[in-house]
Design an enzyme around this catalytic site. Structure first.
Site, mmCIF file in Angstrom:
data_model
loop_
_atom_site.group_PDB
_atom_site.id
_atom_site.type_symbol
_atom_site.label_atom_id
_atom_site.label_comp_id
_atom_site.label_asym_id
_atom_site.label_seq_id
_atom_site.Cartn_x
_atom_site.Cartn_y
_atom_site.Cartn_z
ATOM 1 N N ASP A 1 71.052 34.436 87.975
ATOM 2 C CA ASP A 1 70.889 32.985 87.892
ATOM 3 C C ASP A 1 72.160 32.399 87.286
ATOM 4 O OD1 ASP A 1 68.339 33.875 88.572
ATOM 5 O OD2 ASP A 1 67.313 32.367 87.334
ATOM 6 N N LYS B 1 68.293 26.359 92.203
ATOM 7 C CA LYS B 1 67.413 26.239 91.047
ATOM 8 C C LYS B 1 67.768 24.970 90.309
ATOM 9 C CE LYS B 1 66.601 28.798 86.705
ATOM 10 N NZ LYS B 1 66.893 30.049 85.969
ATOM 11 N N LYS C 1 63.850 27.299 93.283
ATOM 12 C CA LYS C 1 63.252 27.592 91.980
ATOM 13 C C LYS C 1 63.358 26.392 91.047
ATOM 14 C CE LYS C 1 63.624 30.591 87.906
ATOM 15 N NZ LYS C 1 64.356 31.711 87.263
#
Lengths: 494, 293, 303
Positions: free
Chosen positions: C140, C203, C239
């Site tokens: 991430d 995300k 996400k």
């Protein structure tokens, strides 16, 4: 920058509602109170029609009978108009605006208190999704009373240098697409301006107007100030032609509007007409496309397309036509069609069998005219009157689909190249009720909104309504405004 | 030998031009002593049709002109009338007015033009609204001109009445076709000459002379006319006009007033010939919570 | 067959009308999800969670406890799926990886000088390289918001694509930190940059900045994913992270994904929730569906 990749022709299809279906979520009907039979609301009480004739009102989603509705004839209309005239002369026109206002506020509050019951009955009687009657029709109706209540003692501020006076008895005829909301649009400004009312709801959707009559009776509004008579076109004609009616307010088809305009010729009756439409919803290549697609969906599928200001003609600029149509088709797959009482239903039942047949006829016409048909793949309930969300692609101004009001979930799609062409096509129609414009460029918005010959123009939005916002048409879409300050004018002599 | 007077030919006014009626017909106007004053065009439905075409093609330009500019043009019309005051007075006297009433009518007509000239860039502010809708949208309503207006002008008040009707119509951005007084048509033609020389674009005002009974059905059933104003008393004509208007949902007005009264000039007459347009646009909602402004 | 993907001019990214987005979102939140469809959604949402601890005080003890919870969400209830992944800092990847052996639960690691991203390219690349070497299945990363707001879109693009290269077979989630991007137009543009630069997931947030994930922001990102899919047929995951703590809200998100992108995204391969407290709320709701009684917090373990 370029990236090179190897692949087969890619699959870009989307699927919806296969893996996860929403369980039925029906709104409860337990708390609603419906009588078996409804009389006419004349002079503050429900009375049987002199003819003793009643007709059935049915639920268009189930074809089940809901109640019997009285059919008013000329004698009944005469009683109602006389009750209104008497109330006007003896009570209502003498009452200070401040006091009138409080009655109207009361009605607004009582609708809010019984909002859920109104929403359920509206949905059962008319077929519209409970989400819409709950979130749009009923709250807007209450808000409309609330807004106009406040005007009752402030009319001198609305029209400078004038001392506005009421007209007398207003005969009001409303359609079946927004039964309670249209009753509110008619009754609230009439009462605020000091007029008395004889209102006729549409024959397929009388129930919420009759429930409103119950509220009006409970509110203590003086007898005869509001009278509600049910029936068919003949009943409406009796109202229009009654000599003691000073003002006629009609919402409905352009055909009937013309008949009314003709009928009152040679009289001193004032009239406002809110008639049909065939609005262009124009999407430019610089538009916020995803929101435009929502606007298109909201424009044509809101209330099954039974909306006079529906965006029933999509004009999409050629550079984005493919992507807009692609997105629109996918979006249509996610529209849930079915039981109007289900909280997840997006598109409910067509209001009547007659209307369904008319829509189906237009779909045939479209096919025969050679336009390309596309419908959502949804399945329809076995009972009741339903229609799939429908597009016709590759249409032109010369198609009947593009020229005539269908009043159903059927969108005619055309493409255009330039700003001039969009304006020309949008205005090339006898109607002029509304238009939609989608572009990110401010100066283009104002060019387009100014050039549209239409009474309501939504830029980067569609089908928005508010009590403070005037609504009404240009050209054959009628004249006079409802809503806002301008909505007072049709009920006053200046 | 005294000079032979040059007589004026009274023609009609369509699209900024002064044609004779296409029908070739005329009627003779006489004074009280039954002496001939002029030959006046007896306009036909085709003249009316041509005038509507001219009015329609002038509408886009006139309605989108800056309001300030329309005001200047109307004021210019008043200026030009002031210069021709004597001619209007003379014509009114020829048609039976006393000198005193003729002078009063002409000055009032000029003042009325000045009055409406001033409204051109103000009525939108008086009749427009910003509407405080409950959702996150900017919403405003403005008056816009209805379009092409067919006017059957007052019969008696041939100059003041004509101007009292035409001025609020064009001040609000409409274009019009006017049938002037049948018995007193002279001032309408002279007024047309004033218009032609005072920056009013051709087609904005079209003036035809003739008889209402021949033309009123066409005035009211033409499908490209948006509104009709009838300023006379014939109740049969009124009724048929109202009926015909339903063909294309024309806005129909019966303006019968004492045009000499000051309350007969007001912006509410302009409002009759306006459509209210409401425009919505979303208001982005960023940076409010916690932001200090 | 060879096809090329044109990299768009990101200055020309599609525009977004914020009010229209809010209205669309409001429609998702009025969907009424009941009974079997609710239970299905709850289990799906649970299975999509990246159980996360990203604190300065993280220890291997804390990480191990969280990993046990990840694999044993609520042993008292039957048929309860595990979460999708645990998400930790790079220095805890090995601990988590070991603790989760055999569970099928992925280990995600934040990297690239999380959460601000304010360091050199070198440091970011070595941060990622370390996490991958430690066994992270997913990385991430955060984008350089400063560079983005200065308009240096090619810097942001190049940075993402160079990190994608270092990721190897680990999947790359690109955090836009939407709370710092101000407008939905910027969020759309940043989504496009991340997607075209090679993100496997986009995300919303680090969880360290308010506002974190919101439905309007997520919808705009889903629409960027959709446009890319229309063009290429390639699926990019989504996400939302931070601020999603109730089952009800999680179901609203699922409705939104469902009605925007459809069935293909209704799997933890392509949709995740970055959340910690959400898990127990979902478990309480599942228990409520099962036993018919409202649940209390003390009956659900908190690690």
């Amino acid at each position: 920058m370029n990236k090179t990749k190897t692949s087969e022709q890619p699959d870009t299809s989307l699927n919806f509602f296969n893996d996860w279906k929403y369980a039925p979520a029906p709104e409860s009907k337990d708390h609603i109170q419906l009588k078996k039979q409804y009389g006419l609301f004349i002079n503050g009480e429900f009375v049987p029609p002199t003819s003793k004739k009643y007709f059935d009102t049915i639920n268009p989603a189930t074809e089940e009978k809901l109640a019997e509705i009285a059919e008013a004839d000329e004698k009944d209309v005469d009683l109602a108009v006389n009750a209104a005239a008497k109330a006007y002369n003896n009570v209502w026109k003498k009452m200070p605006g401040k006091e009138r206002a409080k009655y109207i506020y009361r009605i607004a509050r009582m609708i809010q208190e019984r909002a859920r019951e109104f929403a359920v009955i509206e949905t059962m009687d008319g077929g519209k999704p409970i989400r819409e009657s709950r979130d749009i029709d009923v709250p807007l109706a209450a808000n409309h009373f609330f807004y106009y209540a406040g005007w009752a003692d402030k009319l001198n501020y609305a029209f400078p240098n004038r001392n506005p006076q009421p007209l007398g008895v207003a005969g009001q005829i409303i359609p079946w697409n927004f039964p309670l909301l249209m009753a509110a649009w008619k009754i609230a400004p009439a009462l605020a301006t000091g007029n008395c009312v004889v209102l006729k709801p549409a024959e397929t959707t009388s129930l919420t107007a009759l429930k409103l009559a119950e509220i009006i009776a409970e509110s203590g509004l003086p007898n005869g100030v509001v009278n509600i008579v049910t029936g068919f076109g003949k009943t409406g004609a009796a109202i229009v032609n009654h000599p003691k009616v000073n003002k006629v307010a009609f919402t409905g088809s352009t055909d009937v509007g013309k008949i009314i305009q003709k009928a009152i010729a040679g009289t001193s009756k004032r009239v406002t007409l809110e008639l049909g439409g065939k609005a262009a919803n124009i999407v430019f290549d610089d538009a916020p496309i995803d929101q435009a697609v929502e606007g298109i969906v909201n424009g044509i599928f809101f209330n099954q397309g039974h909306v006079c200001c529906a965006g029933s003609r999509l004009l999409v600029q050629e550079g984005v036509a493919d992507i807009v149509i692609r997105k629109l088709k996918d979006r249509m797959e996610t529209l849930i069609v079915g039981d109007p009482l289900d909280k997840n239903t997006d598109i409910g039942a067509i209001n009547s069998k007659e209307q369904l047949l008319k829509i189906q006829e237009y779909i045939k016409i479209g096919i025969n005219e050679g336009a390309e048909l596309h419908q959502s793949s949804c399945s329809l309930p076995n009972k009741g009157f339903f229609c799939k969300p429908t597009l016709f692609l590759n249409t032109s101004q010369s198609h009947r689909l593009v020229q005539e009001e269908i009043f159903g979930p059927v969108l005619a799609v055309q493409t255009f190249r330039t700003v001039e062409e969009a304006i020309e096509k949008a205005n090339n129609i006898p109607y002029g009720l509304s238009a939609g414009i989608w572009t990110d460029k401010g100066s283009k918005i104002f060019n387009l909104t100014t050039k549209m010959r239409a009474g309501v123009v939504w830029a980067n939005t569609y089908n928005k309504f508010d009590p403070t916002s005037p609504f009404g048409g240009y050209k054959e879409s009628g004249f006079g405004r409802e809503g806002g300050l301008h909505g007072l004018l049709p009920y006053l002599s200046l | 030998m005294s000079r032979i007077e040059v007589l004026k030919t009274y023609k009609i006014y369509i699209g900024g031009q002064f044609p004779r009626t296409e029908s070739g017909r005329y009627y003779s106007l006489t004074n009280k002593k039954n002496e001939p004053i002029a030959n006046v065009s007896l306009s036909s439905r085709k003249d009316f049709r041509n005038a509507v075409v001219a009015a329609r093609s002038a509408f886009g330009g006139w309605s989108s002109r800056a309001a300030f500019n329309r005001g200047q043009i109307l004021y210019r019309v008043a200026e030009m009338m002031e210069g021709r005051k004597d001619q209007f007075v003379k014509e009114l006297i020829l048609q039976g007015s006393t000198k005193k009433s003729a002078e009063a009518e002409v000055t009032m007509a000029i003042d009325r033009l000045v009055y409406y000239s001033g409204w051109c860039d103000k009525y939108m502010q008086v009749f427009g609204t910003v509407n405080p809708v409950a959702s996150s949208h900017f919403n405003f309503s403005v008056p816009e001109p209805t379009g092409v207006v067919a006017i059957i002008a007052p019969e008696e008040s041939s100059l003041l009445g004509l101007i009292s009707v035409v001025a609020p119509c064009i001040a609000g951005g409409n274009t019009c076709v006017v049938l002037s007084s049948n018995s007193k048509p002279l001032c309408s033609v002279t007024f047309a000459e004033v218009l032609a020389t005072s920056d009013v674009p051709g087609g904005v005002v079209n003036i035809i002379t003739g008889i209402s009974s021949e033309l009123y059905t066409h005035f009211s059933n033409h499908m490209d006319v948006n509104a009709v104003i009838y300023c006379r008393e014939n109740s049969e004509e009124k009724k048929i006009i109202a009926q015909n208007s339903s063909l294309n949902v024309k806005r129909t007005f019966f303006w019968t007033k004492d045009w000499l009264k000051s309350e007969s000039e007001n912006p509410y007459l302009m409002l009759d010939l306006q459509e209210i347009k409401t425009t919505w646009h979303p208001i982005e909602n960023i940076g409010i919570a916690g932001a200090k402004y | 067959m060879m096809t090329t993907i044109d990299i768009p001019n990101f200055r020309m990214s599609p525009v977004v009308d914020q009010v229209g987005v809010e209205e669309r979102v409001a429609r998702f939140t009025t969907r009424s999800i009941k009974k079997s469809s609710k239970l299905q959604a709850l289990k799906l949402a649970l299975n999509m969670i990246d159980l996360t601890t990203l604190e300065g005080k993280d220890t291997s003890g804390k990480v191990k406890q969280m990993c046990y919870k990840a694999a044993h969400m609520c042993d008292q209830l039957q048929d309860i799926p595990t979460v999708a992944a645990v998400c930790v800092y790079p220095n805890h990847v090995r601990t988590a990886k070991t603790a989760l052996t055999g569970t099928g639960i992925k280990v995600a690691s934040v990297a690239t000088a999380f959460p601000s991203g304010n360091t050199t390219r070198e440091v970011k690349l070595s941060d990622v390289r370390f996490a991958v070497d430690e066994g992270a299945d997913e990385i991430d990363m955060v984008i350089s918001r400063g560079e983005f707001l200065e308009g240096n879109y090619s810097f942001v693009f190049d940075e993402i694509s160079s990190i994608k290269e270092v990721c190897g077979s680990s999947r790359l989630k690109v955090i836009l930190e939407t709370g710092e991007l101000s407008t939905l137009d910027n969020i759309r543009r940043a989504s496009d940059i991340a997607i075209y630069a090679g993100a496997d997931f986009i995300k919303t947030s680090t969880g360290k900045i308010q506002p974190a994930a919101t439905m309007p922001v997520t919808l705009v990102m889903l629409q960027a994913i959709k446009d890319y899919y229309y063009k290429t047929g390639k699926i990019v995951g989504m996400k939302p992270a931070g601020g999603i703590s109730s089952s009800k809200l999680a179901i609203h998100y699922l409705v939104m994904v469902h009605e925007t992108l459809g069935d293909k995204w209704l799997t933890n391969e392509w949709f995740r929730f970055g959340a910690s407290s959400l898990a127990n709320d979902i478990l309480m709701q599942i228990a409520k569906e099962k036993y018919g009684t409202y649940q209390g917090k003390d009956y659900f373990s908190n690690d």
